[in-house]
Every structure is written in C-alpha cells, then in structure tokens.
Design a protein around this motif. Structure first.
Motif, PDB file in Angstrom:
ATOM      1  N   GLN A   1       0.626   0.345  -7.796  1.00  0.00           N
ATOM      2  CA  GLN A   1       0.206   0.581  -6.415  1.00  0.00           C
ATOM      3  C   GLN A   1      -0.843   1.679  -6.348  1.00  0.00           C
ATOM      4  OE1 GLN A   1       1.676  -1.260  -3.848  1.00  0.00           O
ATOM      5  NE2 GLN A   1       0.187  -0.412  -2.416  1.00  0.00           N
ATOM      6  N   TYR A   2      -0.623   2.757  -7.098  1.00  0.00           N
ATOM      7  CA  TYR A   2      -1.547   3.895  -7.050  1.00  0.00           C
ATOM      8  C   TYR A   2      -2.937   3.505  -7.558  1.00  0.00           C
ATOM      9  CZ  TYR A   2      -3.875   8.239  -8.231  1.00  0.00           C
ATOM     10  OH  TYR A   2      -4.800   9.243  -8.330  1.00  0.00           O
ATOM     11  N   TYR A   3      -2.984   2.928  -8.767  1.00  0.00           N
ATOM     12  CA  TYR A   3      -4.292   2.610  -9.352  1.00  0.00           C
ATOM     13  C   TYR A   3      -4.986   1.466  -8.620  1.00  0.00           C
ATOM     14  CZ  TYR A   3      -3.761   5.919 -13.127  1.00  0.00           C
ATOM     15  OH  TYR A   3      -3.644   7.083 -13.831  1.00  0.00           O
ATOM     16  N   SER A   4      -4.201   0.519  -8.095  1.00  0.00           N
ATOM     17  CA  SER A   4      -4.799  -0.542  -7.283  1.00  0.00           C
ATOM     18  C   SER A   4      -5.411   0.056  -6.014  1.00  0.00           C
ATOM     19  CB  SER A   4      -3.755  -1.597  -6.911  1.00  0.00           C
ATOM     20  OG  SER A   4      -3.263  -2.236  -8.058  1.00  0.00           O
ATOM     21  N   GLY A   5      -4.688   1.037  -5.426  1.00  0.00           N
ATOM     22  CA  GLY A   5      -5.205   1.720  -4.241  1.00  0.00           C
ATOM     23  C   GLY A   5      -6.492   2.473  -4.532  1.00  0.00           C
ATOM     24  N   GLU A   6      -6.547   3.130  -5.711  1.00  0.00           N
ATOM     25  CA  GLU A   6      -7.766   3.840  -6.112  1.00  0.00           C
ATOM     26  C   GLU A   6      -8.931   2.873  -6.286  1.00  0.00           C
ATOM     27  OE1 GLU A   6      -8.258   7.372  -6.767  1.00  0.00           O
ATOM     28  OE2 GLU A   6      -6.509   7.248  -5.452  1.00  0.00           O
ATOM     29  N   LEU A   7      -8.641   1.725  -6.870  1.00  0.00           N
ATOM     30  CA  LEU A   7      -9.674   0.712  -7.091  1.00  0.00           C
ATOM     31  C   LEU A   7     -10.171   0.138  -5.768  1.00  0.00           C
ATOM     32  CD1 LEU A   7     -11.290  -0.695  -9.242  1.00  0.00           C
ATOM     33  CD2 LEU A   7      -9.459  -2.359  -9.523  1.00  0.00           C
ATOM     34  N   VAL A   8      -9.241  -0.124  -4.853  1.00  0.00           N
ATOM     35  CA  VAL A   8      -9.626  -0.622  -3.524  1.00  0.00           C
ATOM     36  C   VAL A   8     -10.483   0.421  -2.809  1.00  0.00           C
ATOM     37  CG1 VAL A   8      -8.753  -1.224  -1.234  1.00  0.00           C
ATOM     38  CG2 VAL A   8      -7.679  -2.189  -3.262  1.00  0.00           C
ATOM     39  N   ALA A   9     -10.131   1.711  -2.954  1.00  0.00           N
ATOM     40  CA  ALA A   9     -10.930   2.786  -2.338  1.00  0.00           C
ATOM     41  C   ALA A   9     -12.348   2.784  -2.907  1.00  0.00           C
ATOM     42  CB  ALA A   9     -10.262   4.140  -2.582  1.00  0.00           C
ATOM     43  N   TYR A  10     -12.460   2.510  -4.213  1.00  0.00           N
ATOM     44  CA  TYR A  10     -13.793   2.442  -4.833  1.00  0.00           C
ATOM     45  C   TYR A  10     -14.580   1.244  -4.308  1.00  0.00           C
ATOM     46  CZ  TYR A  10     -17.508   2.127  -8.268  1.00  0.00           C
ATOM     47  OH  TYR A  10     -18.746   2.047  -8.855  1.00  0.00           O
ATOM     48  N   VAL A  11     -13.900   0.111  -4.160  1.00  0.00           N
ATOM     49  CA  VAL A  11     -14.551  -1.089  -3.609  1.00  0.00           C
ATOM     50  C   VAL A  11     -15.069  -0.790  -2.199  1.00  0.00           C
ATOM     51  CG1 VAL A  11     -14.185  -3.467  -2.835  1.00  0.00           C
ATOM     52  CG2 VAL A  11     -13.188  -2.710  -4.996  1.00  0.00           C
ATOM     53  N   ARG A  12     -14.228  -0.110  -1.396  1.00  0.00           N
ATOM     54  CA  ARG A  12     -14.654   0.263  -0.037  1.00  0.00           C
ATOM     55  C   ARG A  12     -15.886   1.170  -0.087  1.00  0.00           C
ATOM     56  NH1 ARG A  12     -10.867  -0.614   4.049  1.00  0.00           N
ATOM     57  NH2 ARG A  12      -8.772  -1.156   3.358  1.00  0.00           N
ATOM     58  N   LYS A  13     -15.863   2.107  -1.039  1.00  0.00           N
ATOM     59  CA  LYS A  13     -16.978   3.053  -1.167  1.00  0.00           C
ATOM     60  C   LYS A  13     -18.280   2.332  -1.484  1.00  0.00           C
ATOM     61  CE  LYS A  13     -18.521   6.947  -4.013  1.00  0.00           C
ATOM     62  NZ  LYS A  13     -18.186   7.827  -5.148  1.00  0.00           N
TER      63      LYS A  13
ATOM     64  N   THR B   1     -11.449 -13.843  -0.204  1.00  0.00           N
ATOM     65  CA  THR B   1     -10.249 -13.023  -0.407  1.00  0.00           C
ATOM     66  C   THR B   1     -10.023 -12.806  -1.899  1.00  0.00           C
ATOM     67  OG1 THR B   1      -9.268 -13.916   1.606  1.00  0.00           O
ATOM     68  CG2 THR B   1      -7.792 -12.828   0.066  1.00  0.00           C
ATOM     69  N   THR B   2      -9.850 -11.550  -2.289  1.00  0.00           N
ATOM     70  CA  THR B   2      -9.775 -11.187  -3.710  1.00  0.00           C
ATOM     71  C   THR B   2      -8.554 -10.316  -3.951  1.00  0.00           C
ATOM     72  OG1 THR B   2     -12.186 -11.186  -3.751  1.00  0.00           O
ATOM     73  CG2 THR B   2     -11.078 -10.162  -5.621  1.00  0.00           C
ATOM     74  N   LEU B   3      -7.846 -10.581  -5.059  1.00  0.00           N
ATOM     75  CA  LEU B   3      -6.695  -9.761  -5.447  1.00  0.00           C
ATOM     76  C   LEU B   3      -7.178  -8.701  -6.427  1.00  0.00           C
ATOM     77  CD1 LEU B   3      -3.569  -9.675  -4.968  1.00  0.00           C
ATOM     78  CD2 LEU B   3      -3.341 -10.796  -7.176  1.00  0.00           C
ATOM     79  N   VAL B   4      -7.198  -7.446  -5.985  1.00  0.00           N
ATOM     80  CA  VAL B   4      -7.622  -6.331  -6.838  1.00  0.00           C
ATOM     81  C   VAL B   4      -6.376  -5.580  -7.254  1.00  0.00           C
ATOM     82  CG1 VAL B   4      -8.973  -4.223  -6.953  1.00  0.00           C
ATOM     83  CG2 VAL B   4      -9.840  -6.174  -5.680  1.00  0.00           C
ATOM     84  N   GLY B   5      -6.007  -5.735  -8.524  1.00  0.00           N
ATOM     85  CA  GLY B   5      -4.732  -5.172  -8.974  1.00  0.00           C
ATOM     86  C   GLY B   5      -3.607  -5.923  -8.292  1.00  0.00           C
ATOM     87  N   ILE B   6      -2.809  -5.207  -7.501  1.00  0.00           N
ATOM     88  CA  ILE B   6      -1.727  -5.868  -6.759  1.00  0.00           C
ATOM     89  C   ILE B   6      -2.004  -5.843  -5.255  1.00  0.00           C
ATOM     90  CG2 ILE B   6       0.002  -5.348  -8.523  1.00  0.00           C
ATOM     91  CD1 ILE B   6       1.005  -3.094  -6.666  1.00  0.00           C
ATOM     92  N   ILE B   7      -3.240  -5.463  -4.874  1.00  0.00           N
ATOM     93  CA  ILE B   7      -3.601  -5.389  -3.453  1.00  0.00           C
ATOM     94  C   ILE B   7      -4.623  -6.478  -3.146  1.00  0.00           C
ATOM     95  CG2 ILE B   7      -4.624  -3.955  -1.648  1.00  0.00           C
ATOM     96  CD1 ILE B   7      -3.599  -1.507  -3.127  1.00  0.00           C
ATOM     97  N   LYS B   8      -4.350  -7.232  -2.084  1.00  0.00           N
ATOM     98  CA  LYS B   8      -5.263  -8.307  -1.690  1.00  0.00           C
ATOM     99  C   LYS B   8      -6.309  -7.741  -0.733  1.00  0.00           C
ATOM    100  CE  LYS B   8      -3.625 -12.475  -0.959  1.00  0.00           C
ATOM    101  NZ  LYS B   8      -2.935 -13.627  -0.315  1.00  0.00           N
ATOM    102  N   ILE B   9      -7.586  -8.034  -1.043  1.00  0.00           N
ATOM    103  CA  ILE B   9      -8.691  -7.583  -0.199  1.00  0.00           C
ATOM    104  C   ILE B   9      -9.222  -8.758   0.599  1.00  0.00           C
ATOM    105  CG2 ILE B   9     -11.065  -6.733  -0.193  1.00  0.00           C
ATOM    106  CD1 ILE B   9     -10.468  -5.033  -2.557  1.00  0.00           C
TER     107      ILE B   9
END
Length: 760
Positions: free
Chosen positions: A210-222, A289-297
């Motif tokens: 969850q943590y690293y997927s969240g970090e990756l999603v934050a990078y995608v947002r950036k 729609t893309t699954l980044v780690g365990i988080i769906k974007i």
C-alpha cells in the motif's frame, strides 16, 4: 553525489566520458516499456476481438450477429488464455492445432469476404506462430530477461526524468499512452522486494504494498499534473478574454447591434484555446484505467483531481495576494482590492462553466467544493490562534494529501487572508474614528463627516469570496468576540472582585441605592461622586465593550447579506429552513409546556446541524447569541450601569440622524457600538442582570426628573435625555419588550422626552 564533492566529480566525469544523453535514455525507456506492454497485451487479444465481432454488439463493425461463431471464437480465446510455459511440448502441439482450426474456420464459413475479420484471423495466426518460436525459450534466457527488465534500481533516479516527461506531454498529449507503459514498468520495481516479504510470510506485505503503491501513484500524479497546469495557463487567456474583451449578450438584442456583440476574432481565439484544452483532456483519458501496484488509477478521476489541485493552487494564490492591505494608507485599499478579486473570481467561475463540457467534468460542483474547502481551511487555521488545542494541518478535515491547500507565510499579525480581511474591516470601521448611522447602514468619518463605507462593502465581499467567505468571516468575528468577552470577565474578577476596597465601595453604593424602586436624594451630587470614584476602572473595560459592539454590528450586516442572497438565489432552501426552524421551535415550546411531548435527544444532531444551516443562510440574530458561559459576578449590573452613565455624558443627541454622537472629536465615542456592546455583555449572564441594570437606569432617570421638578426646571437635563435615547436604542437593538423598560421608567417621562426633542 550532491553532498560529497569527490563523488560528484567522479559522476560528472563518467557522464561526460560516456556522452550521456538523458533524453535518449528516456526515449529508450519509453519505447522498451511500450514494447513490453504491447507484447503482453497481444498474446491473448485476437480471438477475444473476433468473439466480440460476432456478438453483434461491437461498434463500427458491419458483421451480422452469428451465435455459433461467437461461441466458437470465445472458446478459442479461452484455449489461448489457458496456454502455459510449464509444458512447452504440449503447449506447442496445442498452438499448431489452434492455427489449423483458425485456417479451417476461415475457409468453411466463407469469412474471406470480410476484410476486417480476415485481418483479425491473420494477426492471431501470426501471434500464435510467434508463440511457437518463443515457447521453447530456455529458463536461463527468461531469468536473464527478467534481470535486464528489472527497474527496481531506478526508483530514486526516475524523478530526474520528470521534466522530460512533462515537456513531452506538453508538446504531444498522446505521449501519455506511452507513459502508461512506463508507469506499469515502474510498478514492476515492487515485484522483487514484495516477493521476498511474501516468501517470509510477513504480515507487512499489504502495508508495504500500500505504501509503495501510494508513492508511485503520487509520482504519476506529479508527472501528469503538467496537463492541468497547461490547461490552466490556457484557461487564464480564456478568463482574460471572457472578463475583459467579450461582452455578455443581453437577453433581448436589437438587430443593428448584433455585429457589435458578435466579436468574431475574440470568440475565435476562445474557441482555439478551448480546443487546445480538450486535446489535453483527450490525451490523459487515452491512458485507460491502470493498476499501479495494488492501486487502480482511473484517468478521468486523475484528470479531475489534477484540475482540482491546480484550481486550489490558483484560487489560494488569488486570495492570498488579492487580500493584502497597507494599514498606513490614507485611503483604504479594501474596496478596490475586493473589486479586483471579485473580477478575478468571477472570471474563474465563468471560464469553468464554459469549459466543463469540453473536459467532461462537473465544473460548478468542483468550483463550489474546492472554494468552500479553501475558505473553511483558512478560517480554521486563523481561528487556531484563539484555541488552546490547535487543529494541526494533518488533523484538518479540509486538508488533503492528493489535493493540498497551500499555506503561505503570514505577512502581518494574521495567519492568512481571512484574518487580514477581518482586521482591515475592523480598522476602517473603528468606533474611535467613525460614526455608525443605522438608518443608512453606513460608517462616517468623525472629523470630516465623509462616508467611509456602507452596506455595499458586504456585497463586494460576497462577490469576492462568496457565501463561504462571508460565513467564514462571520465565524472568525465570533471567535474574536469570545476572546474579548473572556478578557472582560477575567479583568472584572481580577480588578474588582479580588480587591476588597472595591467590593466594599460597591457594597456601600448598593445599600445607598436600595430599594431600586425608590429615589436617590440629591442625585446629581451622589452620582457625580460615585462616577469620580470608579472612573479609573472604566478605560480598559470600555475598549472591550466598543470592540464587541463594533463586531456585533458587522455580524449583523453579514447576516443581512447572507439572508438576502439566500432568498434571491435559493428561495426553496430559504423557505425550507424557515419552515423547519419554526416547526422545531414550536415543538420545543410544546415540550416545555408538557414534558410528555417529544424533544430532540442529546445524540440527535438535528438542532446542531440546523443551526449551522441557519447561520450560513443568515437566519439568525447575532445580537441575541450567547458566546460564553458566565459565572455569577457580584456587582456586575451596578458596574455596567456606572460605566454607562459615566460615558453617556460624552455624547449628544443629533436630530438629523436620530441618534447620539460624540460631543468632541478629541473624546471619540460611537453610540451604536456602545449600546450593542453593553447589551451583548448583559446577554452573556442571567436575565436578572439585565433587569437589574434597567432598574438602576430607571432609578437614575426618576431621581433626576424628580430633582428637576423640585427645582422647577422647564426642560430635562442633557444627561437624562441621553439616558432616555440610550434606552430607546437599547430596546431597538435588543428586541426587548417596551413594557419591560416602562416598568422601570414611566411612559410619561418618555412622552415628555419625545415632546422636548420634537420642539427643537
């Protein structure tokens, strides 16, 4: 390297010797990631598409529905999906059989006539032939490919390529499609460490994922935030054109003025900018729609969040820079700045309404939610200075990690723009420099008699910061009033109740005045002696009373503006709130008459929530609000009475405004804040204190009138007249029954007072 000079030199030397070009590396990364993504996607797509073709539901195909072929191709798709690398020999034979079956179905069912179907079949056979070639790859080669394709080393250095990604998107929004593959590639960096955690049967697997997927999603947002940023730069031009150039077309337009309102060049420019915005929208929505780690974007949600983030940034900046004031300016900057900010906010809103259909978002909903969040957050942070337990940034219900509200460094004693706005309003309406005339709802300069501001101030505030801003300003003034009342209470206890000489003094005055229904002998002399003894106490308390009265009058004006706009803009909401409020009050009255009738329980939030709605809509009277819990304070009514009559002597009745105003500009005192401040002070304690205060004033008036009658003076003294005018204003602002006041001051005295003023 950035903290070690020697390592930095070695790194720079390596980069120079290898002729490192980050742009080429970035393009290579994009292409490899896209190749890998497409390869995986194509392994099982062909037959699935053929199955969809013969379902008769796939758009843009002119193929008649065929249930048999649909079922057959669906089964073929399942067969291809079931292929595995475990048994290469068996899988190879199965692939050969699938190829033969596809050739036969094309021949027997006469599918050659449909070019699209033939192409699908040819592509699928080609992929299957390729699978035969790759299925016999040895395990050592797969391990090597996995090692080469591992991107875990790039977790930290990937951020150095962010600028290239953003510039590429700015040039070509469709680059987002390739970046999707890159983000998925970055997600594969989590595979190896998570595999080890999983092998160790650790309970931390989910939290780490969850943590690293969240970090990756934050990078995608950036990375993708460049799209909303570019959209808003284009939107700024649209705002400029809509606000300054394009005239709003009236409902009815004369034919000869049509060309004047057409403004073809300006409208073409707006259309061009709007198209550019829609192109960027299309670019991000292509991402799917893309699954980044365990988080769906979800790209649509990503776009909306990005737009919200940029909107929050732009509006926060406009509010911060637009509401800065120079307290030393001779003429207040408040009204001009509110006008400019109102134009800016109106431009934001109009442009949002204009483009919402082009970017497929609910523009007005986003606008209201984010502006209310910005205002409420800043009000909350400003009010922190009045709280013992502060609400930290991370505790705030209005702050968000994905869409953060920026915090700016304070430029004066205020925390942010809402505090600066409140203090500037208080500065220009200060009761020591202005005179408030209730009939005009305006403030005038004491010396020049020129109007400083009036009700239009609150209309401009409403236009600049909306109803949320007005409500927030009202809430901040409440906190300021509470602080002043608490200071008054504390000073009263320290200065009077804990000083024996003062308590003895007040006890002696109370005994002299008892009973209050009676009269005082030689009242002029008695009251002068009492006032001279207590005068040195008054200055600190008087400042508090005037500030409280001033803020109460401002709250009254805010409530009027909110209520008026609510009735005009949301008449159904206004009617519903009035009805439920009247009904609830009736039920509560019935309960107190008959306790068997229902009453809202403590856990029922109805009354609390309804109060918030009523205050936000202006359906309340700030002057009747109880701000603090006041303990029983001995001599409180007597002290308030003495403070009142000691300062009424500084005022004089002016017939043209039907109110009291100060005699000398060197001794400034404004009557309306004084009256409202006294009433607010009394309202915080038991009603007996108000009755006692009125009883002291009644005794004063009766005693002075009796003394004048005994000396046969033809007219009332100015002191008595001032008290009677004060009582008239007290009734007006408090809403108390006239009969209550006339129980202490006979009505014939009021009649005599009115007659005296009517004559001259």
């Amino acid at each position: 390297a950035e903290v070690n000079k020697r390592i930095k030199q070695i790194r720079d030397q390596v980069l120079a010797d290898s002729k490192f070009n980050p742009l080429l590396v970035f393009e290579l990364l994009l292409n490899i990631a896209q190749f890998e993504f497409k390869l995986k996607e194509r392994e099982q797509r062909g037959c699935k598409e053929l199955s969809e073709v013969y379902s008769g539901t796939k758009p843009l195909t002119r193929v008649e529905k065929n249930d048999n072929l649909q079922a057959w191709f669906g089964e073929m798709s399942k067969q291809i999906n079931s292929l595995g690398y475990d048994d290469s020999t068996s899988a190879g034979r199965k692939i050969v059989q699938l190829i033969q079956a596809l050739e036969e179905v094309q021949e027997f069912h006469q599918l050659e006539s449909n070019l699209q179907v033939r192409q699908f079949l040819a592509d699928t056979r080609q992929y299957l032939h390729q699978m035969i070639r790759t299925i016999n790859i040895k395990e050592e080669v797969l391990i090597t490919i996995e090692i080469v394709a591992d991107l875990s080393y790039a977790w930290n250095i990937m951020d150095s390529y962010t600028d290239y990604m953003q510039q590429g998107i700015k040039r070509d929004p469709t680059l987002v499609i390739k970046l999707r593959a890159t983000f998925l590639k970055m997600a594969s960096a989590l595979d190896l460490p998570l595999m080890r955690i999983n092998q160790a049967s650790s309970q931390d697997l989910m939290s780490v994922s969850q943590y690293y997927s969240g970090e990756l999603v934050a990078y995608v947002r950036k990375v993708l935030q460049i799209i909303p940023q570019t959209m808003f730069s284009l939107l700024a031009n649209i705002i400029r054109l809509l606000t300054n150039s394009i005239r709003e077309v009236p409902t009815r337009l004369e034919k000869d003025k049509m060309k004047e309102y057409a403004q073809l060049d300006e409208r073409y420019e707006v259309a061009k900018l709007t198209h550019a915005i829609s192109v960027f929208t299309e670019g991000i929505l292509m991402m799917k729609t893309t699954l980044v780690g365990i988080i769906k974007i979800d790209p649509k949600q990503l776009l909306e969040d990005g737009i919200r983030k940029e909107l929050v940034s732009q509006v926060s900046s406009a509010l911060h820079h637009g509401l800065m004031f120079n307290p030393k300016a001779k003429v207040s900057e408040l009204l001009p700045r509110l006008h400019l900010l109102g134009d800016q906010m109106d431009g934001f809103l109009r442009s949002f309404e204009y483009i919402q259909d082009y970017v497929n978002i609910y523009g007005l909903k986003i606008w209201q939610e984010e502006v209310s969040r910005i205002i409420n957050y800043n009000v909350e942070q400003e009010c922190n200075s009045f709280l013992r337990t502060k609400i930290q940034d991370w505790e705030s219900i209005y702050q968000s990690k994905a869409i953060p509200i920026p915090r700016y460094a304070p430029v004066d004693e205020s925390v942010n723009f809402i505090g600066r706005l409140a203090r500037e309003i208080l500065r220009i309406t200060d009761s020591k420099t202005t005179c408030y005339v209730d009939q005009m709802k305006a403030w005038y300069d004491l010396k020049t008699k020129q109007e400083i501001t009036n009700r239009t101030l609150f209309e401009k505030i409403h236009r600049a910061v909306g109803s949320f801003g007005l409500s927030g300003l009202d809430r901040l003034l409440c906190f300021m009033i509470v602080k002043e009342l608490q200071t008054f209470q504390l000073q009263f206890q320290r200065s009077i109740l804990k000083d024996k000489s003062w308590t003895d003094n007040f006890s002696q005055i109370t005994r002299t005045c008892s009973p209050l229904q009676g009269l005082i002998g030689q009242p002029q002399r008695f009251y002068q002696q009492v006032i001279s003894k207590t005068n040195k106490l008054h200055s600190l308390f008087m400042d508090i009373i005037l500030r409280v009265g001033q803020m109460q009058l401002l709250r009254r004006q805010i409530a009027y503006e909110l209520n008026t706009s609510c009735k005009f803009d949301s008449k159904f909401l206004a009617s519903a709130l009035q009805t439920i409020n009247i009904g609830l009050l009736a039920d509560i009255e019935q309960h107190y008459r008959d306790p068997s009738k229902p009453y809202p329980k403590e856990e029922n939030s109805l009354m609390y929530e309804l109060t918030n709605y009523l205050e936000a809509s202006g359906f309340h009277n700030p002057l009747r609000k109880i701000y603090i819990t006041t303990p029983r304070l001995p001599f409180f009514s007597l002290f308030t009475f003495l403070l009142t009559i000691s300062h009424l002597g500084k005022l004089v009745y002016v017939r043209s405004i039907d109110s009291l105003t100060c005699k000398k500009p060197t001794e400034p005192l404004d009557a309306p804040p004084f009256v409202v401040g006294i009433y607010t002070l009394l309202k915080q304690s038991h009603t007996d204190n108000t009755n006692l205060f009125l009883a002291f004033l009644g005794q004063y008036v009766r005693s002075m009138v009796e003394a004048m009658n005994s000396t046969k003076e033809p007219t009332m003294s100015q002191d008595v007249l001032n008290v009677l005018v004060f009582l008239e204003d007290f009734i007006f602002y408090s809403g108390l029954s006239r009969k209550l006041v006339e129980s202490f001051v006979p009505d014939y005295i009021f009649d005599e007072f009115r007659g005296q003023f009517a004559q001259g």
